[in-house]
Design an enzyme around this catalytic site. Structure first.
Site, PDB file in Angstrom:
ATOM      1  N   SER A  93     -24.277  -5.215  44.052  1.00 40.53           N
ATOM      2  CA  SER A  93     -24.513  -3.833  43.632  1.00 40.53           C
ATOM      3  C   SER A  93     -25.365  -3.161  44.698  1.00 40.53           C
ATOM      4  CB  SER A  93     -25.233  -3.791  42.273  1.00 40.53           C
ATOM      5  OG  SER A  93     -24.401  -4.307  41.265  1.00 40.53           O
ATOM      6  N   LYS A 168     -20.534   1.499  39.269  1.00 40.86           N
ATOM      7  CA  LYS A 168     -21.574   0.536  38.886  1.00 40.86           C
ATOM      8  C   LYS A 168     -22.919   1.236  38.718  1.00 40.86           C
ATOM      9  CE  LYS A 168     -23.738  -3.239  37.953  1.00 40.86           C
ATOM     10  NZ  LYS A 168     -23.827  -4.422  38.814  1.00 40.86           N
ATOM     11  N   LYS A 236     -34.013  -1.666  41.466  1.00 41.02           N
ATOM     12  CA  LYS A 236     -33.258  -1.341  42.678  1.00 41.02           C
ATOM     13  C   LYS A 236     -32.048  -0.470  42.347  1.00 41.02           C
ATOM     14  CE  LYS A 236     -30.134  -3.993  43.784  1.00 41.02           C
ATOM     15  NZ  LYS A 236     -28.680  -4.144  43.585  1.00 41.02           N
TER      16      LYS A 236
END
Length: 288
Positions: A93, A168, A236
């Site tokens: 990701s 995502k 993150k």
């Protein structure tokens, strides 16, 4: 397309590699921690001492790494040492813009690249039931589909290179918001002394029902935060969401608050815990 090299055998990468072995692929693992590679070998896989060695004879390369800089570092070795025509599936990701840029660089080197981040957590990786959102050229996505279907139950092409990472990011926004609301609801219900298991049961059956209640509520009630997906990583990901939204000129006010809450939980020392440990921050803010 039988030789698959998996780079990154962590919480997600290790079970994905194991499922590829079960599906009949010849799987080679590359990881900084040698014991992770040994575990894959015990399951019938193989190991390589370096990325260069691991990708040299690969038909397919799968990367599952923590963050954009990690993928960028590995990408250089892939471009330098993989054979022309090799298919590179990045299941990490990372930033959508970085994914699109690296796909273009891979194409210049004669490689085929798709971004295929996954959702479903550790259990989804173990069960081969991941939801996989794929960005890339249609022919490359179709070439990757058999490998992806060995590790996931839902594989959807969502657009050109970088699109998988964009979807995502949206996924991580929704998941963080749902976890926060479930955490707030649990602390609220506990403050009133209701029967918690009964409350979760009836909430799950109504319009408030969601995957977090189904899969995570039991651990949240028991204050068990063994990481399936760490707060550090969700922190993150929310940084990716807020930066990408700003670039597109999209307002995400709730998302901005979620990013602050996740960052605060990390600052409290909860970074290595499961992202459901947002509950601990709600308790702290509530003085409980």
């Amino acid at each position: 397309m039988s030789n698959v090299t998996v780079i990154g055998l962590g919480i997600m990468g290790a079970p994905m590699a194991a499922n590829l072995v079960k599906a009949g692929y010849t799987v080679t693992g590359v990881n900084k921690e040698p014991e992770k590679v040994e575990q894959l070998i015990e399951l019938g896989g193989h190991g390589a001492a370096s990325i260069a060695e691991g990708v040299r004879d690969a038909d397919v390369i799968v990367t599952m790494l923590p963050d954009t800089p990690d993928v960028e570092l590995v990408a250089a070795d892939i471009v330098d040492h993989a054979r022309e025509g090799t298919l590179w599936i990045d299941a990490s990701s990372i930033r959508p813009d970085a994914a699109a840029r690296m796909a273009a660089q891979a194409a210049e080197a004669g490689l085929r690249a798709v971004d295929a981040p996954v959702s479903g957590g550790e259990q989804g990786a173990i069960d081969a039931s991941l939801s996989i959102m794929v960005g890339g050229a249609p022919a490359d996505v179709e070439a990757a589909r058999p490998v992806l279907e060995a590790v996931g139950s839902t594989v959807v092409h969502v657009g050109p290179a970088g699109s998988g990472q964009t979807v995502k990011a949206a996924n991580q926004l929704i998941v963080a918001g749902t976890i926060e609301l479930v955490a707030e609801a649990i602390v609220f219900l506990e403050a009133y002394g209701v029967e918690m298991e009964a409350a979760i049961k009836v909430l799950s059956a109504g319009l408030a029902g969601n995957r977090i209640l189904e899969r995570k509520a039991e651990g949240m009630l028991g204050r068990s935060f063994q990481p399936g997906f760490r707060i550090d990583l969700h922190h993150k990901d929310l940084g990716i969401v807020t930066a990408a939204a700003r670039q597109a000129g999209v307002a995400i006010p709730v998302g901005a608050v979620l990013a602050q809450l996740m960052g605060a939980a990390r600052a409290q020392g909860h970074g290595q815990l499961d992202h459901t440990a947002l509950l601990l921050l709600v308790e702290q803010l509530s003085g409980r």
